[in-house]
Design a protein around this motif. Structure first.
Motif, short mmCIF file in Angstrom:
data_model
loop_
_atom_site.label_atom_id
_atom_site.label_comp_id
_atom_site.label_asym_id
_atom_site.label_seq_id
_atom_site.Cartn_x
_atom_site.Cartn_y
_atom_site.Cartn_z
N GLY A 168 0.76 -1.04 0.04
CA GLY A 168 0.10 -0.04 -0.07
C GLY A 168 0.91 1.02 0.19
N THR B 49 0.47 4.40 -3.38
CA THR B 49 -1.60 4.26 -2.98
C THR B 49 -2.03 5.50 -3.55
N PRO C 210 -8.72 5.41 -3.38
CA PRO C 210 -7.27 4.66 -2.65
C PRO C 210 -7.12 3.63 -3.95
N VAL C 211 -5.67 3.70 -5.00
CA VAL C 211 -6.00 1.92 -5.70
C VAL C 211 -3.96 1.94 -5.67
N ASP C 212 -3.77 0.74 -5.75
CA ASP C 212 -1.84 0.61 -5.65
C ASP C 212 -1.25 1.11 -6.59
N CYS D 274 1.28 0.59 -7.78
CA CYS D 274 2.22 0.27 -8.39
C CYS D 274 2.22 -1.24 -9.42
N SER E 47 -5.17 7.17 1.76
CA SER E 47 -6.26 6.29 2.15
C SER E 47 -7.68 7.36 3.06
N MET F 114 -0.70 -7.27 -14.23
CA MET F 114 1.01 -6.26 -14.03
C MET F 114 2.18 -7.64 -13.87
N ARG G 272 5.58 -8.90 -15.56
CA ARG G 272 6.11 -8.52 -15.02
C ARG G 272 7.12 -9.76 -14.85
N SER H 60 -7.07 -5.62 -0.70
CA SER H 60 -7.75 -4.59 -0.07
C SER H 60 -8.31 -3.22 -0.37
N PRO H 61 -8.62 -2.25 0.64
CA PRO H 61 -9.73 -1.75 -0.32
C PRO H 61 -9.32 -1.28 -1.63
N GLN H 62 -7.70 -0.88 -1.71
CA GLN H 62 -6.76 -0.40 -2.74
C GLN H 62 -6.51 -1.64 -4.14
N ILE H 63 -6.79 -2.66 -3.89
CA ILE H 63 -7.79 -3.67 -5.52
C ILE H 63 -8.80 -4.05 -5.64
N ASN I 80 -11.02 -1.31 -5.54
CA ASN I 80 -11.43 -0.46 -5.57
C ASN I 80 -11.14 -0.77 -7.10
N ILE I 81 -10.55 -1.62 -8.19
CA ILE I 81 -10.13 -1.45 -9.28
C ILE I 81 -9.76 -3.35 -10.17
#
Lengths: 162, 290
Positions: A46, A49, A56-58, A60, A109, B37, B41, B102-105, B107-108
């Motif tokens: 994270g 982010t 929020p997105v990762d 990378c 976040s 991604m 890699r 996670s939230p960041q995952i 979300n997309i």
């Protein structure tokens, strides 16, 4: 090379980029915004982010071209007229920063959470920050910081009303 | 090494399918890209063109009509987890989607991506399998429907070829009578951890509580999401009761044969977890129509 057009921290950006690159790499190396950190580079920690259209997105593991036409917010975009965002102040005051490597991601976040929910519960904060690794603070200070930030934002709003 | 040279944004599904055909295997559908991604890699796949369908309006909706729920396959896990209709009609699916990454995952990452990535314990695929989901695919020969449970081939590989076709829509029939769904999961921690075991169930019952249909899925117990068919058969025609669910769960544990895993735990331990999670899921699902 392919043209990427987006808004980064409120400014229109149009640059030629390598479409095989991640959003994190374009932010750091093409745009020079090194506040966005790369940790694990596999979407686990994270640190990278950023907010894409407020979410929020990762960065990378997001292909850079996915930012096309979108609104990107990085840690550099939080300060307004030379003043820190209340969330940044709160993180400093609550001791929620030690080495600082995870901080930009965690703050973003928290920003996304507080934009959507003015009074987050402890559960809301836990959920929203669950995709971040922090090896220094022990996480508890994050709760305090987000709570404090929520108070700061509300009192600022009240002042503006008066 | 070959690398991505173009990231294209077709205007609709038709154009996306045409682009795949035009590049003859060099192009690949991308949606959330959270798995892709990493594969690129690691050199596991090396597309030179990405055809991005994540913003296509045709694949971005949830609708409920004619006794079924239809979900655009580019909906993200966060969107499905928070969707009021999904929460109300199929809580197993919203709970499963809430457990991914996670939230960041979330979300997309999209539902279609979770299907095509074909991890046997995929937290949205396991409940969709229990719900008997059907998928609409669009390819060079037009569109067609396939049951979701027929799309998983082996660990990390589905029968959907992302260089030729696209999952455009997921359709789930809403039972007309009494029914309930539930999803249960155990993992080392709540976020960013793959499940040691997850389980999803769907029960349909007569007005008097007699079970008339059941689907019980547990994972990762096999290379694809595992249907506990003995456990399902045990339920049919009998009245819902804690005793019945304990017996069915026992059967599910007995027929599952998870392997020993350094990451997930011993096979023996996970067999017990299958039993426990299936029992909890059955009780929770039945509480929705009791």
């Amino acid at each position: 090379m392919q043209e990427l057009k987006c808004v980064v921290n409120g400014k229109n950006v149009a640059i030629m980029i390598d479409p095989s690159h991640s959003l994190a790499d374009v932010i750091r190396y093409d745009l020079g915004l090194t506040g966005t950190k790369k940790g694990c580079e596999e979407g686990e920690c994270g640190a990278c982010t950023v907010l894409v259209n407020g979410l929020p997105v990762d960065s990378c593991i997001v292909p850079a071209m996915k930012a096309n036409g979108k609104n990107i917010l990085t840690i550099e975009g939080l300060e307004q007229n030379g003043e820190l965002d209340p969330i940044q102040e709160a993180f400093m005051e609550a001791g929620a920063i030690q080495c600082g490597f995870c901080t930009p991601g965690v703050v973003l976040s928290a920003k996304a959470l507080l934009m959507r929910e003015e009074n987050p519960t402890k559960e809301d904060i836990r959920d929203e920050l669950s995709g971040h690794f922090c090896r220094c603070t022990g996480y508890l200070q994050f709760y305090d910081a987000v709570k404090l930030a929520s108070e700061k934002i509300k009192s600022r709003k009240n002042k503006e009303k008066k | 090494m070959k690398k991505v040279e173009k990231h294209l944004f077709p205007k609709n599904v038709k154009e996306a399918v045409e682009l795949l055909a035009e590049y003859k295997g060099e192009a690949r559908i991308v949606s959330g890209a959270t798995d892709l991604m990493l594969w690129i890699r690691d050199g596991k796949v090396s597309p030179s063109v990405l055809v991005d369908v994540s913003d296509l309006p045709e694949m971005r909706f949830v609708s409920v009509s004619d006794g079924k729920m239809s979900i655009g396959s580019a909906m993200t896990h966060a969107e499905i987890a928070a969707h009021p209709d999904v929460k109300r009609i199929f809580p197993a699916l919203s709970d499963g989607c809430r457990s991914v990454g996670s939230p960041q995952i979330r979300n997309i990452a999209t539902l279609a991506g979770n299907i095509v990535s074909a991890q046997p314990a995929a937290d949205s695929v396991v409940p969709m399998t229990a719900l008997g989901a059907q998928c609409e695919l669009a390819g060079p020969d037009g569109t067609y429907m396939r049951p979701l449970c027929e799309l998983s081939k082996k660990v990390g590989e589905s029968y959907v070829d992302p260089t030729k076709e696209i999952i455009t829509r997921i359709e789930i029939k809403i039972p007309s009578g009494k029914y309930g769904t539930a999803f249960k999961r155990i993992a080392p921690r709540e976020a960013m951890a793959l499940p040691v075991v997850n389980a999803a169930v769907m029960l349909e019952a007569e007005d008097d509580g007699t079970i008339k249909a059941a689907r019980i899925v547990a994972s990762p117990v096999a290379v694809v999401p595992f249907r506990a068919k003995n456990a399902e058969a045990h339920l049919i025609g009998k009245k819902a009761s804690p005793k019945l669910f304990a017996e069915a769960a026992e059967a599910a544990g007995a027929e599952a044969s998870p392997r020993d895993s350094l990451v997930r735990g011993s096979g023996e331990y996970r067999k017990v977890l299958v039993k426990d999670l299936v029992e909890q899921a059955l009780i929770q699902a039945a509480s929705l129509f009791a």
